[in-house]
Write a protein that holds these residues in place. Structure first.
Motif, mmCIF file in Angstrom:
data_model
loop_
_atom_site.group_PDB
_atom_site.id
_atom_site.type_symbol
_atom_site.label_atom_id
_atom_site.label_comp_id
_atom_site.label_asym_id
_atom_site.label_seq_id
_atom_site.Cartn_x
_atom_site.Cartn_y
_atom_site.Cartn_z
ATOM 1 N N ALA A 142 0.826 -1.206 0.000
ATOM 2 C CA ALA A 142 0.000 0.000 0.000
ATOM 3 C C ALA A 142 0.863 1.260 0.000
ATOM 4 N N ALA A 143 1.926 1.259 0.799
ATOM 5 C CA ALA A 143 2.794 2.432 0.916
ATOM 6 C C ALA A 143 3.579 2.682 -0.363
ATOM 7 N N GLU A 144 3.869 1.621 -1.083
ATOM 8 C CA GLU A 144 4.618 1.728 -2.334
ATOM 9 C C GLU A 144 3.921 2.696 -3.295
ATOM 10 N N THR A 145 2.623 2.596 -3.381
ATOM 11 C CA THR A 145 1.843 3.451 -4.271
ATOM 12 C C THR A 145 1.681 4.854 -3.696
ATOM 13 N N VAL A 146 1.366 4.928 -2.412
ATOM 14 C CA VAL A 146 1.092 6.221 -1.783
ATOM 15 C C VAL A 146 2.332 7.111 -1.764
ATOM 16 N N PHE A 147 3.489 6.540 -1.414
ATOM 17 C CA PHE A 147 4.698 7.339 -1.224
ATOM 18 C C PHE A 147 5.708 7.211 -2.359
ATOM 19 N N GLN A 148 5.363 6.439 -3.385
ATOM 20 C CA GLN A 148 6.223 6.255 -4.558
ATOM 21 C C GLN A 148 7.638 5.842 -4.155
ATOM 22 N N VAL A 149 7.692 4.817 -3.306
ATOM 23 C CA VAL A 149 8.938 4.245 -2.821
ATOM 24 C C VAL A 149 8.926 2.777 -3.203
ATOM 25 N N SER A 150 10.105 2.207 -3.415
ATOM 26 C CA SER A 150 10.153 0.802 -3.814
ATOM 27 C C SER A 150 9.655 -0.097 -2.687
ATOM 28 N N TYR A 151 9.040 -1.183 -3.083
ATOM 29 C CA TYR A 151 8.494 -2.156 -2.131
ATOM 30 C C TYR A 151 9.570 -2.623 -1.162
ATOM 31 N N ASP A 152 10.735 -3.004 -1.669
ATOM 32 C CA ASP A 152 11.803 -3.522 -0.811
ATOM 33 C C ASP A 152 12.284 -2.473 0.185
ATOM 34 N N GLU A 153 12.395 -1.239 -0.262
ATOM 35 C CA GLU A 153 12.850 -0.161 0.620
ATOM 36 C C GLU A 153 11.851 0.082 1.747
ATOM 37 N N ILE A 154 10.578 0.181 1.401
ATOM 38 C CA ILE A 154 9.568 0.439 2.436
ATOM 39 C C ILE A 154 9.407 -0.761 3.363
ATOM 40 N N LEU A 155 9.531 -1.978 2.839
ATOM 41 C CA LEU A 155 9.425 -3.162 3.699
ATOM 42 C C LEU A 155 10.558 -3.182 4.719
ATOM 43 N N ASN A 156 11.776 -2.843 4.286
ATOM 44 C CA ASN A 156 12.895 -2.748 5.230
ATOM 45 C C ASN A 156 12.629 -1.685 6.290
ATOM 46 N N ASP A 157 12.070 -0.547 5.872
ATOM 47 C CA ASP A 157 11.728 0.517 6.822
ATOM 48 C C ASP A 157 10.673 0.048 7.820
ATOM 49 N N ILE A 158 9.715 -0.716 7.350
ATOM 50 C CA ILE A 158 8.650 -1.212 8.226
ATOM 51 C C ILE A 158 9.234 -2.137 9.289
ATOM 52 N N TYR A 159 10.089 -3.066 8.880
ATOM 53 C CA TYR A 159 10.696 -3.973 9.860
ATOM 54 C C TYR A 159 11.581 -3.221 10.841
ATOM 55 N N SER A 160 12.278 -2.205 10.394
ATOM 56 C CA SER A 160 13.092 -1.377 11.299
ATOM 57 C C SER A 160 12.209 -0.637 12.290
ATOM 58 N N PHE A 161 11.095 -0.122 11.796
ATOM 59 C CA PHE A 161 10.150 0.603 12.644
ATOM 60 C C PHE A 161 9.568 -0.314 13.710
ATOM 61 N N ILE A 162 9.206 -1.529 13.324
ATOM 62 C CA ILE A 162 8.678 -2.496 14.286
ATOM 63 C C ILE A 162 9.731 -2.803 15.354
ATOM 64 N N GLU A 163 10.978 -2.950 14.950
ATOM 65 C CA GLU A 163 12.057 -3.210 15.907
ATOM 66 C C GLU A 163 12.212 -2.051 16.883
ATOM 67 N N THR A 164 12.092 -0.826 16.381
ATOM 68 C CA THR A 164 12.167 0.353 17.246
ATOM 69 C C THR A 164 11.046 0.321 18.282
ATOM 70 N N LEU A 165 9.835 0.012 17.846
ATOM 71 C CA LEU A 165 8.709 -0.071 18.779
ATOM 72 C C LEU A 165 8.949 -1.149 19.831
ATOM 73 N N LYS A 166 9.494 -2.282 19.409
ATOM 74 C CA LYS A 166 9.801 -3.363 20.358
ATOM 75 C C LYS A 166 10.885 -2.927 21.334
ATOM 76 N N ASN A 167 11.935 -2.305 20.835
ATOM 77 C CA ASN A 167 13.036 -1.860 21.689
ATOM 78 C C ASN A 167 12.599 -0.826 22.710
ATOM 79 N N GLU A 168 11.608 -0.036 22.354
ATOM 80 C CA GLU A 168 11.074 0.978 23.275
ATOM 81 C C GLU A 168 9.969 0.413 24.175
#
Length: 88
Positions: A52-78
């Motif tokens: 969904a984000a790939e279309t909305v933000f015009q970012v590659s699927y792989d790039e946004i998926l990596n960002d999503i997993y990093s974001f989830i890790e940040t939430l877990k770490n906090e």
């Protein structure tokens, strides 16, 4: 994914403020972070969110998926996420 009960979120303009009332953790996320968090909280998988984000933000699927997993890790770490149990 579910935030702990003591977490408060507030939209301010294009940002989302996330505040842990017990642990004094405070941070803001930009528009894309807000989109990701809201999608995940609405039970979309990281992969569905990336698609969904790939279309909305015009970012590659792989790039946004990596960002999503990093974001989830940040939430877990906090310690902002609640462990979800699967019904038996």
């Amino acid at each position: 994914m579910k935030l702990k009960n003591n977490i408060v979120t507030q939209n301010i303009g294009n940002e989302l403020i996330v505040l842990d009332l017990d642990g004094n953790v405070y941070f803001s996320v930009n528009e894309s972070g807000r989109f990701i968090l809201e999608s995940l909280l609405n039970h979309l998988s990281p992969e569905q969110t990336a698609k969904a984000a790939e279309t909305v933000f015009q970012v590659s699927y792989d790039e946004i998926l990596n960002d999503i997993y990093s974001f989830i890790e940040t939430l877990k770490n906090e310690h902002l996420l609640e462990e979800e149990t699967n019904p038996s």
